[in-house]
Design a protein around this motif. Structure first.
Motif, mmCIF file in Angstrom:
data_model
loop_
_atom_site.group_PDB
_atom_site.id
_atom_site.type_symbol
_atom_site.label_atom_id
_atom_site.label_comp_id
_atom_site.label_asym_id
_atom_site.label_seq_id
_atom_site.Cartn_x
_atom_site.Cartn_y
_atom_site.Cartn_z
ATOM 1 N N GLU A 150 -7.771 6.178 2.371
ATOM 2 C CA GLU A 150 -8.569 5.577 1.334
ATOM 3 C C GLU A 150 -8.312 3.905 1.637
ATOM 4 N N LEU A 151 -7.562 3.418 2.229
ATOM 5 C CA LEU A 151 -7.757 1.879 2.777
ATOM 6 C C LEU A 151 -8.976 1.691 3.416
ATOM 7 N N ALA A 211 0.797 -1.211 0.154
ATOM 8 C CA ALA A 211 0.059 -0.137 -0.072
ATOM 9 C C ALA A 211 0.994 1.206 -0.019
ATOM 10 N N HIS A 263 -12.049 1.757 1.340
ATOM 11 C CA HIS A 263 -12.322 0.546 0.641
ATOM 12 C C HIS A 263 -12.585 -0.563 1.522
ATOM 13 N N ILE A 293 -0.767 4.457 -1.327
ATOM 14 C CA ILE A 293 -2.300 4.565 -0.746
ATOM 15 C C ILE A 293 -2.425 4.969 0.559
ATOM 16 N N SER A 294 -3.312 5.825 0.966
ATOM 17 C CA SER A 294 -3.358 6.355 2.238
ATOM 18 C C SER A 294 -4.288 5.495 3.190
#
Length: 118
Positions: free
Chosen positions: A109-110, A100, A113, A105-106
């Motif tokens: 953001e994780l 990640a 999702h 990917i922050s």
């Protein structure tokens, strides 16, 4: 069962058995297939199954009742889940977070999702 390269067949079979224990297909306290039965079912040498069963015995997942067969240990589901959680936190999660980070990917953001999935 289709076997994958990179991991010993006996360990892949052990993983399959532990999955069946956790899912309840092989309930705690109940008998599991004999070495010969499972070897025929999986299409492998009985020595491979014997090695699998030895490994599972060493992990306290199954126990051999001499003359009767192999049985799932009463504490097997708990032992398996604890082991899988430890593997997740020590191996899977660090690699996941590394990927990640490499992809930029922050955490926000994780989280977004993950919430979509749940």
């Amino acid at each position: 069962m289709e076997f994958q390269n990179g991991k010993s067949i006996f360990l892949q079979i052990a993983d399959s058995i532990t999955d069946k224990v956790v899912s309840g297909e092989f309930p705690a306290g109940k008998k599991i297939p004999s070495v010969r039965e499972l070897a025929a079912e999986m299409g492998v040498n009985p020595n491979t199954i014997m090695r699998t069963y030895s490994e599972l015995q060493a992990m306290d997942i199954i126990e051999n009742q001499r003359g009767i067969g192999y049985f799932v240990n009463e504490n097997a589901p708990k032992i398996i889940l604890e082991g899988k959680r430890e593997e997740f936190f020590n191996q899977v999660l660090p690699e996941f977070l590394k990927q990640a980070q490499l992809l930029g990917i922050s955490a926000t953001e994780l989280k977004k999702h993950i919430e979509k999935i749940n």
